[in-house]
Design a protein around this motif. Structure first.
Motif, PDB file in Angstrom:
ATOM      1  N   GLN A 199      -4.398   8.344  -1.682  1.00  0.00           N
ATOM      2  CA  GLN A 199      -3.995   6.945  -1.826  1.00  0.00           C
ATOM      3  C   GLN A 199      -2.694   6.730  -1.068  1.00  0.00           C
ATOM      4  O   GLN A 199      -1.958   7.674  -0.796  1.00  0.00           O
ATOM      5  CB  GLN A 199      -3.812   6.541  -3.290  1.00  0.00           C
ATOM      6  N   ALA A 200      -2.440   5.459  -0.713  1.00  0.00           N
ATOM      7  CA  ALA A 200      -1.237   5.136   0.051  1.00  0.00           C
ATOM      8  C   ALA A 200      -0.733   3.750  -0.328  1.00  0.00           C
ATOM      9  O   ALA A 200      -1.507   2.853  -0.649  1.00  0.00           O
ATOM     10  CB  ALA A 200      -1.522   5.203   1.554  1.00  0.00           C
ATOM     11  N   LEU A 201       0.590   3.602  -0.242  1.00  0.00           N
ATOM     12  CA  LEU A 201       1.249   2.357  -0.607  1.00  0.00           C
ATOM     13  C   LEU A 201       1.815   1.645   0.610  1.00  0.00           C
ATOM     14  O   LEU A 201       2.393   2.283   1.500  1.00  0.00           O
ATOM     15  CB  LEU A 201       2.390   2.622  -1.592  1.00  0.00           C
ATOM     16  N   ALA A 202       1.665   0.332   0.627  1.00  0.00           N
ATOM     17  CA  ALA A 202       2.259  -0.518   1.649  1.00  0.00           C
ATOM     18  C   ALA A 202       3.445  -1.238   0.998  1.00  0.00           C
ATOM     19  O   ALA A 202       4.114  -0.692   0.126  1.00  0.00           O
ATOM     20  CB  ALA A 202       1.223  -1.503   2.169  1.00  0.00           C
ATOM     21  N   VAL A 203       3.737  -2.456   1.437  1.00  0.00           N
ATOM     22  CA  VAL A 203       4.759  -3.271   0.775  1.00  0.00           C
ATOM     23  C   VAL A 203       4.080  -4.565   0.332  1.00  0.00           C
ATOM     24  O   VAL A 203       3.496  -4.619  -0.728  1.00  0.00           O
ATOM     25  CB  VAL A 203       5.985  -3.520   1.681  1.00  0.00           C
ATOM     26  N   GLY A 204       4.124  -5.611   1.155  1.00  0.00           N
ATOM     27  CA  GLY A 204       3.410  -6.833   0.809  1.00  0.00           C
ATOM     28  C   GLY A 204       4.109  -7.748  -0.168  1.00  0.00           C
ATOM     29  O   GLY A 204       3.809  -8.933  -0.244  1.00  0.00           O
ATOM     30  N   ASN A 205       5.038  -7.180  -0.975  1.00  0.00           N
ATOM     31  CA  ASN A 205       5.756  -7.960  -1.984  1.00  0.00           C
ATOM     32  C   ASN A 205       4.821  -8.783  -2.859  1.00  0.00           C
ATOM     33  O   ASN A 205       4.936  -9.993  -3.000  1.00  0.00           O
ATOM     34  CB  ASN A 205       6.836  -8.822  -1.324  1.00  0.00           C
ATOM     35  N   ALA A 206       3.867  -8.041  -3.424  1.00  0.00           N
ATOM     36  CA  ALA A 206       2.915  -8.592  -4.384  1.00  0.00           C
ATOM     37  C   ALA A 206       2.519  -7.459  -5.317  1.00  0.00           C
ATOM     38  O   ALA A 206       2.747  -6.288  -5.015  1.00  0.00           O
ATOM     39  CB  ALA A 206       1.691  -9.151  -3.672  1.00  0.00           C
ATOM     40  N   CYS A 207       1.947  -7.803  -6.437  1.00  0.00           N
ATOM     41  CA  CYS A 207       1.492  -6.773  -7.361  1.00  0.00           C
ATOM     42  C   CYS A 207       0.281  -6.038  -6.782  1.00  0.00           C
ATOM     43  O   CYS A 207      -0.481  -6.593  -5.986  1.00  0.00           O
ATOM     44  CB  CYS A 207       1.127  -7.395  -8.706  1.00  0.00           C
ATOM     45  N   ALA A 208       0.129  -4.797  -7.187  1.00  0.00           N
ATOM     46  CA  ALA A 208      -1.026  -4.014  -6.761  1.00  0.00           C
ATOM     47  C   ALA A 208      -2.249  -4.424  -7.568  1.00  0.00           C
ATOM     48  O   ALA A 208      -2.158  -4.720  -8.765  1.00  0.00           O
ATOM     49  CB  ALA A 208      -0.746  -2.534  -6.947  1.00  0.00           C
ATOM     50  N   ARG A 209      -3.386  -4.437  -6.890  1.00  0.00           N
ATOM     51  CA  ARG A 209      -4.663  -4.742  -7.534  1.00  0.00           C
ATOM     52  C   ARG A 209      -5.693  -3.726  -7.075  1.00  0.00           C
ATOM     53  O   ARG A 209      -5.657  -3.259  -5.940  1.00  0.00           O
ATOM     54  CB  ARG A 209      -5.136  -6.155  -7.173  1.00  0.00           C
ATOM     55  N   ARG A 210      -6.616  -3.445  -7.958  1.00  0.00           N
ATOM     56  CA  ARG A 210      -7.655  -2.474  -7.635  1.00  0.00           C
ATOM     57  C   ARG A 210      -8.421  -2.876  -6.383  1.00  0.00           C
ATOM     58  O   ARG A 210      -8.803  -2.030  -5.568  1.00  0.00           O
ATOM     59  CB  ARG A 210      -8.602  -2.336  -8.825  1.00  0.00           C
TER      60      ARG A 210
END
Length: 272
Positions: A199-210
């Protein structure tokens, strides 16, 4: 408290930190937080009865359909600044909170170092202490480049070499990754997956969703200027569009520039 974060079935706030320091270097000051501010923010999580998770735990739950705990939230740190050990670790330990630290292996103080770090960094003994205290150690490349702007060979090297070093130092390979600067595209995400990250994380400045998928989970930025009231809104996932309106506008504009730059670079390579 009734006015808390989203329910377990809803979006999950993933908090993105960098340096935690009284006097950070100018290059990271805006993305740093004061130790006192970090302590106050963790107190907010405790007040809301949040359940912090590691990145791996969240991704596994969404991958398998396992129920999430009440009021899940993630505390993540990028790059590997020394203040994460000095200032953040005691606060996390006090609350019993796990976290995820994404290390740029070439920036850490070690024989693997390549230089280029923006402030005082962790050494591997400190990273091991963080891991022993319940912090997940993830990958953040070796030299922290803009991955969508490098060629395939460099992209593969940055993802794989980082993973190899972490595995050699800690005895187990990292399964989570964070994109430097938050930038990725399909090519980058495929390379990260091929390197062995789950798995990997970006930014986006929003909550994570499945529904975002395991290789494009979004985070919200915590800055030195983030007030306690703003932090409460981040954790609740409230009014993020207004809080990060300027960031999102700049991101959209810069995305066009980055695609054009990448296209020019690719054309030059083909013509070489």
């Amino acid at each position: 408290m009734n006015d808390g974060p989203p329910a377990p079935s809803g979006p999950v706030p993933i908090l993105m930190y960098h340096a935690v320091a009284h006097r950070p270097a100018r290059a990271v000051r805006g993305l740093s937080v004061a130790p006192e501010a970090f302590a106050a923010q963790m107190m907010v999580l405790a007040e809301y009865r949040c359940t912090p998770l590691t990145t791996a735990a969240l991704a596994e739950a969404w991958r398998t359909g396992k129920p999430l705990p009440e009021r899940p939230v993630l505390v993540t740190f990028d790059d590997g600044y020394e203040g994460v050990h000095r200032h953040a670790l005691p606060v996390l330990a006090e609350h019993g909170f796990p976290a995820t630290l994404f290390v740029s292996t070439g920036w850490l103080r070690s024989p693997h170092g390549t230089g280029g770090a923006l402030d005082t960094m962790l050494d591997w003994d400190q990273v091991r202490e963080l891991a022993a205290a319940g912090t997940e150690i993830g990958g953040h490349t070796h030299t922290h480049p803009q991955l969508d702007q490098v060629d395939d060979a460099r992209l593969r090297y940055e993802a794989e070499h980082c993973r190899e070093i972490v595995a050699g130092e800690l005895g187990s390979a990292p399964v989570s990754f964070a994109y430097p600067y938050g930038y990725s595209d399909r090519r980058v995400r495929q390379a990260v997956r091929a390197a062995g990250y789950a798995q990997a994380l970006a930014v986006g400045n929003a909550c994570a969703r499945r529904a975002q998928g395991p290789y494009a989970l979004r985070r919200v930025t915590v800055r030195r200027s983030t007030t306690v009231d703003e932090f409460r809104r981040l954790v609740r996932g409230r009014a993020l569009g207004r809080l990060f309106a300027r960031d999102r506008a700049l991101t959209k504009g810069y995305a066009v520039v980055r695609r054009a730059r990448r296209a020019v670079t690719s054309a030059r390579r083909l013509g070489a």
